[in-house]
Design a protein around this motif. Sequence first.
Motif, PDB file in Angstrom:
ATOM      1  N   GLU A   1       0.838  -1.199   0.000  1.00 33.82           N
ATOM      2  CA  GLU A   1       0.000   0.000   0.000  1.00 33.82           C
ATOM      3  C   GLU A   1       0.876   1.253   0.000  1.00 33.82           C
ATOM      4  OE1 GLU A   1      -3.366   2.057   2.816  1.00 33.82           O
ATOM      5  OE2 GLU A   1      -3.183  -0.130   2.803  1.00 33.82           O
ATOM      6  N   GLY A   2       0.516   2.220  -0.825  1.00 37.47           N
ATOM      7  CA  GLY A   2       1.251   3.476  -0.901  1.00 37.47           C
ATOM      8  C   GLY A   2       2.559   3.369  -1.681  1.00 37.47           C
ATOM      9  N   ASN A   3       2.686   2.324  -2.493  1.00 37.08           N
ATOM     10  CA  ASN A   3       3.938   2.139  -3.221  1.00 37.08           C
ATOM     11  C   ASN A   3       4.124   3.219  -4.279  1.00 37.08           C
ATOM     12  OD1 ASN A   3       3.089   1.101  -5.994  1.00 37.08           O
ATOM     13  ND2 ASN A   3       2.011  -0.315  -4.660  1.00 37.08           N
ATOM     14  N   LEU A   4       5.356   3.347  -4.740  1.00 41.57           N
ATOM     15  CA  LEU A   4       5.702   4.414  -5.671  1.00 41.57           C
ATOM     16  C   LEU A   4       4.944   4.295  -6.993  1.00 41.57           C
ATOM     17  CD1 LEU A   4       7.399   6.909  -6.306  1.00 41.57           C
ATOM     18  CD2 LEU A   4       9.192   5.368  -7.129  1.00 41.57           C
ATOM     19  N   ILE A   5       4.762   3.095  -7.493  1.00 37.86           N
ATOM     20  CA  ILE A   5       4.062   2.912  -8.771  1.00 37.86           C
ATOM     21  C   ILE A   5       2.635   3.453  -8.679  1.00 37.86           C
ATOM     22  CG2 ILE A   5       3.211   1.223 -10.446  1.00 37.86           C
ATOM     23  CD1 ILE A   5       6.290   1.739 -10.478  1.00 37.86           C
ATOM     24  N   ASP A   6       1.939   3.149  -7.606  1.00 37.22           N
ATOM     25  CA  ASP A   6       0.575   3.679  -7.439  1.00 37.22           C
ATOM     26  C   ASP A   6       0.585   5.202  -7.374  1.00 37.22           C
ATOM     27  OD1 ASP A   6      -0.524   1.160  -7.504  1.00 37.22           O
ATOM     28  OD2 ASP A   6      -0.769   1.005  -5.324  1.00 37.22           O
ATOM     29  N   ARG A   7       1.585   5.759  -6.722  1.00 36.49           N
ATOM     30  CA  ARG A   7       1.680   7.219  -6.642  1.00 36.49           C
ATOM     31  C   ARG A   7       1.995   7.821  -8.009  1.00 36.49           C
ATOM     32  NH1 ARG A   7       4.952   6.308  -1.781  1.00 36.49           N
ATOM     33  NH2 ARG A   7       6.622   7.457  -2.810  1.00 36.49           N
ATOM     34  N   VAL A   8       2.843   7.160  -8.802  1.00 29.47           N
ATOM     35  CA  VAL A   8       3.143   7.645 -10.149  1.00 29.47           C
ATOM     36  C   VAL A   8       1.890   7.591 -11.014  1.00 29.47           C
ATOM     37  CG1 VAL A   8       4.417   7.119 -12.286  1.00 29.47           C
ATOM     38  CG2 VAL A   8       5.610   7.137 -10.078  1.00 29.47           C
ATOM     39  N   LEU A   9       1.127   6.496 -10.921  1.00 26.22           N
ATOM     40  CA  LEU A   9      -0.113   6.393 -11.695  1.00 26.22           C
ATOM     41  C   LEU A   9      -1.095   7.502 -11.309  1.00 26.22           C
ATOM     42  CD1 LEU A   9      -0.634   2.524 -11.794  1.00 26.22           C
ATOM     43  CD2 LEU A   9       0.083   4.020 -13.668  1.00 26.22           C
ATOM     44  N   ALA A  10      -1.186   7.804 -10.028  1.00 24.33           N
ATOM     45  CA  ALA A  10      -2.070   8.883  -9.576  1.00 24.33           C
ATOM     46  C   ALA A  10      -1.593  10.222 -10.137  1.00 24.33           C
ATOM     47  CB  ALA A  10      -2.116   8.925  -8.046  1.00 24.33           C
ATOM     48  N   TYR A  11      -0.283  10.437 -10.154  1.00 25.75           N
ATOM     49  CA  TYR A  11       0.267  11.667 -10.720  1.00 25.75           C
ATOM     50  C   TYR A  11      -0.043  11.755 -12.209  1.00 25.75           C
ATOM     51  CZ  TYR A  11       3.560  14.876 -12.804  1.00 25.75           C
ATOM     52  OH  TYR A  11       4.109  15.870 -13.564  1.00 25.75           O
ATOM     53  N   LEU A  12       0.170  10.664 -12.948  1.00 23.91           N
ATOM     54  CA  LEU A  12      -0.110  10.664 -14.376  1.00 23.91           C
ATOM     55  C   LEU A  12      -1.580  10.962 -14.648  1.00 23.91           C
ATOM     56  CD1 LEU A  12       2.032   7.628 -15.572  1.00 23.91           C
ATOM     57  CD2 LEU A  12       2.511  10.064 -15.940  1.00 23.91           C
ATOM     58  N   HIS A  13      -2.463  10.395 -13.833  1.00 23.38           N
ATOM     59  CA  HIS A  13      -3.901  10.652 -14.005  1.00 23.38           C
ATOM     60  C   HIS A  13      -4.196  12.131 -13.784  1.00 23.38           C
ATOM     61  CE1 HIS A  13      -8.195  10.770 -12.875  1.00 23.38           C
ATOM     62  NE2 HIS A  13      -8.271   9.981 -13.932  1.00 23.38           N
ATOM     63  N   ALA A  14      -3.655  12.680 -12.713  1.00 21.78           N
ATOM     64  CA  ALA A  14      -3.893  14.098 -12.418  1.00 21.78           C
ATOM     65  C   ALA A  14      -3.337  14.996 -13.525  1.00 21.78           C
ATOM     66  CB  ALA A  14      -3.262  14.460 -11.068  1.00 21.78           C
ATOM     67  N   THR A  15      -2.230  14.603 -14.117  1.00 14.05           N
ATOM     68  CA  THR A  15      -1.574  15.415 -15.138  1.00 14.05           C
ATOM     69  C   THR A  15      -2.232  15.285 -16.503  1.00 14.05           C
ATOM     70  OG1 THR A  15       0.525  15.181 -13.962  1.00 14.05           O
ATOM     71  CG2 THR A  15       0.645  15.903 -16.256  1.00 14.05           C
ATOM     72  N   TYR A  16      -2.665  14.078 -16.873  1.00 15.17           N
ATOM     73  CA  TYR A  16      -3.081  13.819 -18.250  1.00 15.17           C
ATOM     74  C   TYR A  16      -4.569  13.614 -18.476  1.00 15.17           C
ATOM     75  CZ  TYR A  16       1.846  13.213 -19.229  1.00 15.17           C
ATOM     76  OH  TYR A  16       3.181  13.426 -19.362  1.00 15.17           O
ATOM     77  N   HIS A  17      -5.350  13.332 -17.440  1.00 13.94           N
ATOM     78  CA  HIS A  17      -6.745  12.942 -17.713  1.00 13.94           C
ATOM     79  C   HIS A  17      -7.535  14.030 -18.427  1.00 13.94           C
ATOM     80  CE1 HIS A  17      -7.907  15.159 -14.076  1.00 13.94           C
ATOM     81  NE2 HIS A  17      -9.128  15.124 -14.557  1.00 13.94           N
ATOM     82  N   GLU A  18      -7.265  15.280 -18.123  1.00 12.84           N
ATOM     83  CA  GLU A  18      -8.014  16.372 -18.766  1.00 12.84           C
ATOM     84  C   GLU A  18      -7.723  16.421 -20.269  1.00 12.84           C
ATOM     85  OE1 GLU A  18      -7.921  21.116 -18.466  1.00 12.84           O
ATOM     86  OE2 GLU A  18      -8.393  20.107 -16.569  1.00 12.84           O
ATOM     87  N   SER A  19      -6.475  16.231 -20.657  1.00 14.47           N
ATOM     88  CA  SER A  19      -6.154  16.255 -22.088  1.00 14.47           C
ATOM     89  C   SER A  19      -6.766  15.046 -22.797  1.00 14.47           C
ATOM     90  CB  SER A  19      -4.645  16.319 -22.316  1.00 14.47           C
ATOM     91  OG  SER A  19      -4.000  15.167 -21.839  1.00 14.47           O
ATOM     92  N   TRP A  20      -6.888  13.926 -22.102  1.00 19.25           N
ATOM     93  CA  TRP A  20      -7.536  12.755 -22.701  1.00 19.25           C
ATOM     94  C   TRP A  20      -9.031  13.010 -22.868  1.00 19.25           C
ATOM     95  CZ3 TRP A  20      -5.819   7.143 -22.176  1.00 19.25           C
ATOM     96  CH2 TRP A  20      -4.452   7.040 -22.434  1.00 19.25           C
ATOM     97  N   GLU A  21      -9.648  13.684 -21.907  1.00 17.02           N
ATOM     98  CA  GLU A  21     -11.069  14.015 -22.021  1.00 17.02           C
ATOM     99  C   GLU A  21     -11.282  14.944 -23.223  1.00 17.02           C
ATOM    100  OE1 GLU A  21     -12.325  15.616 -18.270  1.00 17.02           O
ATOM    101  OE2 GLU A  21     -12.077  13.693 -17.243  1.00 17.02           O
ATOM    102  N   GLN A  22     -10.407  15.922 -23.386  1.00  9.55           N
ATOM    103  CA  GLN A  22     -10.525  16.858 -24.507  1.00  9.55           C
ATOM    104  C   GLN A  22     -10.305  16.154 -25.847  1.00  9.55           C
ATOM    105  OE1 GLN A  22      -7.673  19.880 -23.504  1.00  9.55           O
ATOM    106  NE2 GLN A  22      -8.952  20.726 -21.867  1.00  9.55           N
ATOM    107  N   ALA A  23      -9.423  15.169 -25.869  1.00 13.01           N
ATOM    108  CA  ALA A  23      -9.131  14.445 -27.109  1.00 13.01           C
ATOM    109  C   ALA A  23     -10.222  13.439 -27.477  1.00 13.01           C
ATOM    110  CB  ALA A  23      -7.796  13.723 -26.973  1.00 13.01           C
ATOM    111  N   ASN A  24     -11.093  13.132 -26.526  1.00  8.30           N
ATOM    112  CA  ASN A  24     -12.145  12.142 -26.743  1.00  8.30           C
ATOM    113  C   ASN A  24     -13.502  12.699 -26.321  1.00  8.30           C
ATOM    114  OD1 ASN A  24     -10.447   9.665 -27.470  1.00  8.30           O
ATOM    115  ND2 ASN A  24      -9.492  10.385 -25.589  1.00  8.30           N
ATOM    116  N   PRO A  25     -13.972  13.747 -26.998  1.00  9.78           N
ATOM    117  CA  PRO A  25     -15.198  14.414 -26.561  1.00  9.78           C
ATOM    118  C   PRO A  25     -16.441  13.528 -26.636  1.00  9.78           C
ATOM    119  CG  PRO A  25     -14.534  15.215 -28.718  1.00  9.78           C
ATOM    120  CD  PRO A  25     -13.429  14.337 -28.215  1.00  9.78           C
ATOM    121  N   GLY A  26     -16.393  12.472 -27.416  1.00 11.00           N
ATOM    122  CA  GLY A  26     -17.543  11.577 -27.527  1.00 11.00           C
ATOM    123  C   GLY A  26     -17.634  10.573 -26.401  1.00 11.00           C
ATOM    124  N   MET A  27     -16.622  10.529 -25.542  1.00 19.48           N
ATOM    125  CA  MET A  27     -16.623   9.581 -24.426  1.00 19.48           C
ATOM    126  C   MET A  27     -17.029  10.296 -23.145  1.00 19.48           C
ATOM    127  SD  MET A  27     -13.093   7.440 -25.173  1.00 19.48           S
ATOM    128  CE  MET A  27     -13.394   6.184 -23.931  1.00 19.48           C
TER     129      MET A  27
END
Length: 109
Positions: free
Chosen positions: A33-59
Amino acid sequence: MPSPNVYAISSDIIDFVAEHRVVAKAVFENRGEGNLIDRVLAYLHATYHESWEQANPGMSEQAVEFLFHYVTSGWVGIVRLWLFQHPDLDVGEVKAHAESLLKLSTPRA
């Protein structure tokens, strides 16, 4: 400011893992629990999810979230497979695998 490019960061992270293979293997082995990989995935989500939403407006927002986690978890799996099962692969081969699979599973890539 342009949105972050998931392909560029994938390549950069794979280069980093190649340069710091011993440390990366230790990080990828820790699945507690709390391992670095999970923290990196959370960071990537926070950084990139908005651009993915914009790139996929039909989803829907939820569908993009599922897609994002599917892709990033798969990416972690590729790196883990490389480190522990195929350590002899050249970094360029790993980057090519990661990029082709990202494109295969990412709409509008």
